[in-house]
Enzyme design. Structure first.
Site, PDB file in Angstrom:
ATOM      1  N   ARG A  24       0.734  -1.169  -0.002  1.00 59.10           N
ATOM      2  CA  ARG A  24      -0.015  -0.143   0.046  1.00 59.10           C
ATOM      3  C   ARG A  24       0.786   1.442   0.163  1.00 59.10           C
ATOM      4  O   ARG A  24       0.578   2.057   0.706  1.00 59.10           O
ATOM      5  CB  ARG A  24      -1.075   0.013   1.228  1.00 59.10           C
ATOM      6  CG  ARG A  24      -2.336   0.722   0.988  1.00 59.10           C
ATOM      7  CD  ARG A  24      -3.118   0.839   2.018  1.00 59.10           C
ATOM      8  NE  ARG A  24      -3.836  -0.613   2.380  1.00 59.10           N
ATOM      9  CZ  ARG A  24      -3.683  -0.866   3.598  1.00 59.10           C
ATOM     10  NH1 ARG A  24      -3.341  -0.548   4.532  1.00 59.10           N
ATOM     11  NH2 ARG A  24      -4.412  -2.561   3.925  1.00 59.10           N
ATOM     12  N   ARG A  28      -3.403   7.181   0.840  1.00 61.78           N
ATOM     13  CA  ARG A  28      -3.694   8.495   1.733  1.00 61.78           C
ATOM     14  C   ARG A  28      -2.656   9.213   2.661  1.00 61.78           C
ATOM     15  O   ARG A  28      -2.634  10.348   2.831  1.00 61.78           O
ATOM     16  CB  ARG A  28      -4.908   8.267   2.580  1.00 61.78           C
ATOM     17  CG  ARG A  28      -6.086   7.741   1.819  1.00 61.78           C
ATOM     18  CD  ARG A  28      -7.215   7.243   2.708  1.00 61.78           C
ATOM     19  NE  ARG A  28      -7.066   6.061   2.992  1.00 61.78           N
ATOM     20  CZ  ARG A  28      -7.671   5.501   4.064  1.00 61.78           C
ATOM     21  NH1 ARG A  28      -8.816   6.311   4.768  1.00 61.78           N
ATOM     22  NH2 ARG A  28      -7.593   4.329   4.368  1.00 61.78           N
ATOM     23  N   ARG A  37      -6.728  12.199  -5.488  1.00 63.71           N
ATOM     24  CA  ARG A  37      -8.182  11.715  -5.289  1.00 63.71           C
ATOM     25  C   ARG A  37      -9.014  12.800  -4.885  1.00 63.71           C
ATOM     26  O   ARG A  37     -10.284  12.464  -4.928  1.00 63.71           O
ATOM     27  CB  ARG A  37      -7.880  10.961  -3.863  1.00 63.71           C
ATOM     28  CG  ARG A  37      -7.181   9.318  -4.256  1.00 63.71           C
ATOM     29  CD  ARG A  37      -8.442   8.465  -4.566  1.00 63.71           C
ATOM     30  NE  ARG A  37      -9.492   8.108  -3.503  1.00 63.71           N
ATOM     31  CZ  ARG A  37     -10.640   8.383  -3.518  1.00 63.71           C
ATOM     32  NH1 ARG A  37     -11.195   9.007  -4.319  1.00 63.71           N
ATOM     33  NH2 ARG A  37     -11.324   8.062  -2.635  1.00 63.71           N
ATOM     34  N   ASP A  73      -7.237  -2.500  -7.265  1.00 66.78           N
ATOM     35  CA  ASP A  73      -7.894  -3.112  -6.322  1.00 66.78           C
ATOM     36  C   ASP A  73      -8.193  -4.540  -6.244  1.00 66.78           C
ATOM     37  O   ASP A  73      -8.449  -5.040  -7.579  1.00 66.78           O
ATOM     38  CB  ASP A  73      -9.289  -2.414  -5.884  1.00 66.78           C
ATOM     39  CG  ASP A  73      -9.964  -2.768  -4.615  1.00 66.78           C
ATOM     40  OD1 ASP A  73      -9.431  -2.356  -3.459  1.00 66.78           O
ATOM     41  OD2 ASP A  73     -10.839  -3.550  -4.606  1.00 66.78           O
ATOM     42  N   TYR A 148     -15.010 -11.751  -0.045  1.00 68.52           N
ATOM     43  CA  TYR A 148     -15.580 -10.555  -0.316  1.00 68.52           C
ATOM     44  C   TYR A 148     -16.742 -10.639  -1.075  1.00 68.52           C
ATOM     45  O   TYR A 148     -17.962 -10.073  -0.935  1.00 68.52           O
ATOM     46  CB  TYR A 148     -14.731  -9.541  -1.129  1.00 68.52           C
ATOM     47  CG  TYR A 148     -13.706  -8.927  -0.062  1.00 68.52           C
ATOM     48  CD1 TYR A 148     -14.081  -8.002   0.735  1.00 68.52           C
ATOM     49  CD2 TYR A 148     -12.275  -9.034  -0.217  1.00 68.52           C
ATOM     50  CE1 TYR A 148     -13.155  -7.020   1.428  1.00 68.52           C
ATOM     51  CE2 TYR A 148     -11.350  -8.401   0.525  1.00 68.52           C
ATOM     52  CZ  TYR A 148     -11.892  -7.724   1.413  1.00 68.52           C
ATOM     53  OH  TYR A 148     -11.015  -6.760   2.208  1.00 68.52           O
TER      54      TYR A 148
END
Length: 342
Positions: A24, A28, A37, A73, A148
């Protein structure tokens, strides 16, 4: 000696220093990522090759990492199964797959037609990455993607997928077989587009006991990794919170085992039988501490990994959103300045 330190370490070849990338690493915690973003939603970012390539490159340009991992993703290939999802803020599936009827209705599409933007992003990255920076493609391991798709969103206990495995094992294997076939094609297309290594993320493997994991997790991850053996690229398998599964993971078919922070590398290597290069395994929360602590803890990982068949430095999971970028700089510098002794 191989041209790329990351690839050399994955193959157990001699390296002058331990290569480093972090899971990752585009995210952010980086102001340049937040700027991108601010203008687009997450799915648009994933589906726009120029933007996905830009954020993939951001941490490489800032920190000089030895590998870039495709920005995407793990749910993206589910579009090839005809499934619709969104992020709010985490993944939310419109129609979860809760029974044999829903699973039987799945009609997989050709992945190159379903998600062509992923492979265009890979092609852009191979043109723009520095020559000594490897490009990693990735996908979810079948059991993790199934979790998921059955739950429909993130979950603490994943009760729906566990019920499916225990109560309708034939339906579960049907779903896992379809996902494994899709995942193999998805990763193969990434390599054909230019990815130089691949990683399977089995984020939810640790939810299961060894026998259940062996039947529903390991079996299908191995099916994927075995099918990709002809490509000649390193195959990395990462399972989170899975120390109780290490002995079982020996049969994963991976070339490199990625590990979280719960056990030191030398102990992990011993339990794996000593034959695998490892990737990992600093606790991501260490990067929230003072720079001196980051240096100390990074050196401890390096010391415990000394003498392994190969070692790629990484975090034990993804970098946390509140991480100061300066601490990532400290981490990369510490690892780069430590000379390899082998």
């Amino acid at each position: 000696m191989s041209e790329l330190p990351f690839l050399a370490a994955c193959r157990g070849e001699p390296v002058e220093r331990t290569p480093i990338w972090i899971m990752r690493q585009a995210g952010r915690y980086l102001p340049e990522y937040r700027a991108v973003r601010a203008a687009v939603d997450f799915l648009t970012l994933c589906k726009t090759p120029e933007l996905a390539a830009r954020v993939t490159l951001q941490p490489v340009e800032r920190f000089g990492l030895d590998a870039a991992i495709l920005f995407s993703d793990i749910l993206i290939p589910a579009e090839a199964l005809g499934l619709r999802f969104d992020f709010n803020p985490g993944p939310v599936l419109e129609q979860p797959l809760r029974d044999a009827w829903a699973i039987g209705r799945l009609e997989p599409r050709e992945v190159r037609e379903a998600v062509p933007y992923v492979f265009e992003t890979v092609r852009i990255l191979r043109r723009e990455l520095p020559p000594r920076t490897a490009l990693i493609g990735f996908a979810a391991a079948p059991l993790t993607l199934a979790a998921y798709l059955v739950e429909g969103r993130g979950s603490k206990g994943f009760e729906h997928v566990k019920r499916l495995l225990y109560d309708e094992p034939a339906a579960a294997h049907d779903l896992l077989r379809k996902i494994a076939t899709l995942t193999e094609a998805y990763l193969r297309a990434q390599v054909e587009a230019g990815a130089q290594a691949i990683q399977l993320f089995d984020t939810w493997a640790g939810l299961f006991d060894p026998a259940t994991y062996a039947e529903f997790g390991l079996r299908w991850s191995r099916a994927v990794l075995d099918e990709l053996g002809d490509l000649g690229v390193p195959r990395i398998y990462f399972a989170l919170d899975a120390s109780h599964l290490l002995e079982t993971m020996r049969a994963s078919g991976a070339d490199v085992i990625g590990v979280d922070w719960r056990l030191p590398p030398d102990i992990v290597s011993e339990r794996l039988g000593g034959g695998f290069p490892l990737q990992g395994n600093l606790d991501p929360a260490v990067l929230l501490a003072a720079p001196s602590v980051v240096e100390q803890r990074a050196r401890e990982v390096l010391d415990r990994a000394r003498g392994l068949p190969g070692h790629v430095f990484n975090l034990g999971h993804g970098v946390l959103p509140g991480t100061p970028p300066e601490n990532v700089e400290t981490l990369v510098r510490t690892v780069r300045e430590a000379r390899q002794v082998r």
